[in-house]
Design an enzyme around this catalytic site. Structure first.
Site, PDB file in Angstrom:
ATOM      1  N   ILE A  12       0.835  -1.203   0.000  1.00 56.48           N
ATOM      2  CA  ILE A  12       0.000   0.000   0.000  1.00 56.48           C
ATOM      3  C   ILE A  12       0.870   1.254   0.000  1.00 56.48           C
ATOM      4  CG2 ILE A  12      -1.805   1.265   1.232  1.00 56.48           C
ATOM      5  CD1 ILE A  12      -2.734  -1.427   2.387  1.00 56.48           C
ATOM      6  N   THR A  35      11.925  -5.086   4.956  1.00 57.40           N
ATOM      7  CA  THR A  35      11.768  -6.474   5.356  1.00 57.40           C
ATOM      8  C   THR A  35      11.468  -7.306   4.108  1.00 57.40           C
ATOM      9  OG1 THR A  35       9.373  -6.270   5.679  1.00 57.40           O
ATOM     10  CG2 THR A  35      10.794  -5.729   7.556  1.00 57.40           C
ATOM     11  N   ALA A  81       4.005   1.610   7.945  1.00 57.83           N
ATOM     12  CA  ALA A  81       4.944   0.539   8.284  1.00 57.83           C
ATOM     13  C   ALA A  81       4.311  -0.408   9.297  1.00 57.83           C
ATOM     14  CB  ALA A  81       6.231   1.131   8.851  1.00 57.83           C
ATOM     15  N   ALA A  82       4.211  -1.682   8.924  1.00 59.69           N
ATOM     16  CA  ALA A  82       3.577  -2.658   9.816  1.00 59.69           C
ATOM     17  C   ALA A  82       3.835  -4.064   9.311  1.00 59.69           C
ATOM     18  CB  ALA A  82       2.065  -2.427   9.890  1.00 59.69           C
ATOM     19  N   THR A 133      -6.575  -1.134   9.756  1.00 61.43           N
ATOM     20  CA  THR A 133      -7.304  -2.180   9.059  1.00 61.43           C
ATOM     21  C   THR A 133      -8.696  -2.386   9.658  1.00 61.43           C
ATOM     22  OG1 THR A 133      -7.322  -4.589   8.667  1.00 61.43           O
ATOM     23  CG2 THR A 133      -6.132  -3.819  10.581  1.00 61.43           C
ATOM     24  N   ASP A 134      -9.600  -2.939   8.856  1.00 63.66           N
ATOM     25  CA  ASP A 134     -10.915  -3.276   9.398  1.00 63.66           C
ATOM     26  C   ASP A 134     -10.867  -4.484  10.320  1.00 63.66           C
ATOM     27  OD1 ASP A 134     -10.475  -5.237   7.489  1.00 63.66           O
ATOM     28  OD2 ASP A 134     -12.319  -4.889   6.370  1.00 63.66           O
ATOM     29  N   GLU A 135      -9.757  -5.215  10.330  1.00 66.45           N
ATOM     30  CA  GLU A 135      -9.663  -6.419  11.156  1.00 66.45           C
ATOM     31  C   GLU A 135      -9.677  -6.109  12.653  1.00 66.45           C
ATOM     32  OE1 GLU A 135      -7.094  -9.606   9.924  1.00 66.45           O
ATOM     33  OE2 GLU A 135      -6.839  -8.714   7.947  1.00 66.45           O
ATOM     34  N   TYR A 179      -2.117 -10.324  14.811  1.00 68.83           N
ATOM     35  CA  TYR A 179      -1.970  -9.177  13.908  1.00 68.83           C
ATOM     36  C   TYR A 179      -2.987  -8.091  14.212  1.00 68.83           C
ATOM     37  CZ  TYR A 179      -3.076  -6.323   9.846  1.00 68.83           C
ATOM     38  OH  TYR A 179      -3.383  -5.265   9.037  1.00 68.83           O
ATOM     39  N   LYS A 183      -2.542  -4.203  15.699  1.00 70.81           N
ATOM     40  CA  LYS A 183      -2.996  -3.005  15.006  1.00 70.81           C
ATOM     41  C   LYS A 183      -4.010  -2.229  15.853  1.00 70.81           C
ATOM     42  CE  LYS A 183      -2.270  -1.535  11.511  1.00 70.81           C
ATOM     43  NZ  LYS A 183      -1.268  -0.503  11.089  1.00 70.81           N
ATOM     44  N   LEU A 219      -3.800 -13.818  -0.434  1.00 68.24           N
ATOM     45  CA  LEU A 219      -4.663 -14.731  -1.177  1.00 68.24           C
ATOM     46  C   LEU A 219      -4.598 -14.553  -2.697  1.00 68.24           C
ATOM     47  CD1 LEU A 219      -6.945 -16.874  -1.247  1.00 68.24           C
ATOM     48  CD2 LEU A 219      -8.569 -14.971  -1.098  1.00 68.24           C
ATOM     49  N   TYR A 236      -9.064 -21.958   2.585  1.00 71.81           N
ATOM     50  CA  TYR A 236      -9.281 -22.281   3.997  1.00 71.81           C
ATOM     51  C   TYR A 236     -10.734 -22.696   4.233  1.00 71.81           C
ATOM     52  CZ  TYR A 236      -4.786 -20.081   5.174  1.00 71.81           C
ATOM     53  OH  TYR A 236      -3.450 -19.771   5.267  1.00 71.81           O
ATOM     54  N   GLY A 311      -8.919 -19.167  14.651  1.00 71.26           N
ATOM     55  CA  GLY A 311      -9.536 -17.876  14.938  1.00 71.26           C
ATOM     56  C   GLY A 311      -9.933 -17.079  13.719  1.00 71.26           C
TER      57      GLY A 311
END
Length: 369
Positions: A12, A35, A81-82, A133-135, A179, A183, A219, A236, A311
């Protein structure tokens, strides 16, 4: 404006830098640790610009971050950065805690001291934009488990996709993975630095991104490359997990809109209006490949259901009405147009895909728990 982008060699971040250099007169400083997921080839088309500079720096290194601030004197920061891959966070959560939490704290403190030393005019116009993130919101009810309201049952309303709950900017946080928890922690830090110290921050939470220069652990690029090599296409569980897909160039436009026009202290959700089950995404990729690179055996025959990740969230969906109403942003790409562009890009850039893997990652299964 001189913009400091952390993680600018990532998926991104590089899209943001390409958008900024190609569509504005702003200067950009790219601060990236490089990285496995960071690659400067993603910036080849803008790296010769006089308005672009690169600094190989870890955001956890306070002395180096201070040096970059002092040397380049940025007017705004976009913090991308993440560590971002859920499966990797299951295997090695410590790296996510270090970069996403400690790194964000370090950057916030360096930014706070830099900002407080500015003259009044520059301090007033400065912005710290944290990209999340929406997560962090956890997951939402799946349509298969959704029951219409009594009004709908009585014929006073219709049960449709629009009636399913969606993430808004006020949805409570309920992260599921190491993760998303890291965040969520970084989001809380950013908002605390705004409330306690007055740092003019902006927070955005986006849905699943896809597009060019995406590292093949995610994915869509994983499916494309495995299919081309005749390898199994791992899905999955039943593949019924739902994600809202956002084309990365649309996201880059949104992020620039927020950093230049957003209101400090506000949060903006950014989504693509494209809710798809994972298995639908895989089928779409297979069908496009069959058209562009036809073979006797259907690419769909390579689909292999594998044990689900621990999870695993079932559904994400973004309500992006706030950014559309307040800032006038909306995605340009539909999933159908964006995924076709993405597949074609990978077909044209298979050499890039090979170089970025380079022995460090060969699309093996991660996060098995």
């Amino acid at each position: 404006m001189k913009l400091l982008v952390t993680g600018g060699a990532g998926f991104i971040g590089s899209a943001v830098i390409r958008h900024t250099i190609q569509n504005t007169t702003d200067e950009v400083v790219n601060l990236d640790k490089l990285t496995y997921a960071g690659n400067l080839e993603s910036l080849a088309e803008v790296s010769d610009s006089e308005r672009y500079n690169f600094e190989q720096v870890d955001i956890c290194n306070r002395a180096e971050v201070d040096r970059v601030f002092a040397q380049h004197q940025p007017d705004a920061i976009m913090h991308l950065a993440a560590e971002s891959h859920v499966d990797r966070s299951i295997d090695r959560p410590a790296e996510f805690i270090e970069t996403n939490i400690v790194g964000t704290y370090t950057l916030l403190e360096a930014t706070r001291h830099y900002w407080q030393a500015m003259d009044a005019n520059r301090r007033e116009n400065f912005r710290f934009h944290h990209i999340s993130t929406d997560e962090v919101y956890g997951d939402l009810p799946h349509p298969a488990d959704f029951h219409p309201s009594p009004l709908a049952e009585e014929g006073q309303g219709e049960m449709g996709q629009q009636e399913l709950p969606m993430f808004t900017e006020t949805t409570p946080y309920a992260p599921s993975s190491p993760y998303s928890a890291s965040k969520a922690s970084s989001d809380h830090l950013v908002r605390a630095w705004h409330r306690t110290y007055g740092l003019p921050v902006l927070v955005t939470n986006c849905s699943n991104n896809y597009g060019s220069y995406h590292f093949p652990e995610k994915l869509i690029p994983l499916i494309i490359l495995n299919a081309l090599e005749g390898k199994p296409l791992p899905v999955y569980g039943k593949g019924d997990q739902i994600r809202d897909w956002l084309y990365v160039d649309d996201h880059a436009r949104a992020l620039y809109k927020v950093i230049t026009e957003g209101t400090p202290g506000e949060t903006y959700n950014i989504g693509g209006h494209n809710e798809k089950q994972n298995i639908e995404v895989v089928h779409t990729i297979c069908d496009i490949l069959q058209e562009l690179r036809p073979q006797k055996r259907s690419y769909r025959d390579l689909i292999t259901n594998v044990k689900d990740r621990p999870g695993h969230d079932m559904r994400y969906a973004i309500d992006a009405s706030k950014i559309q109403e307040e800032l006038g942003w909306a995605p340009k790409e539909t999933f159908e147009t964006g995924i076709r562009k993405t597949v074609q890009w990978y077909l044209n850039n298979l050499d890039w895909c090979q170089r970025v893997q380079d022995g460090s990652y060969q699309r093996e299964r991660l996060g098995v728990g």
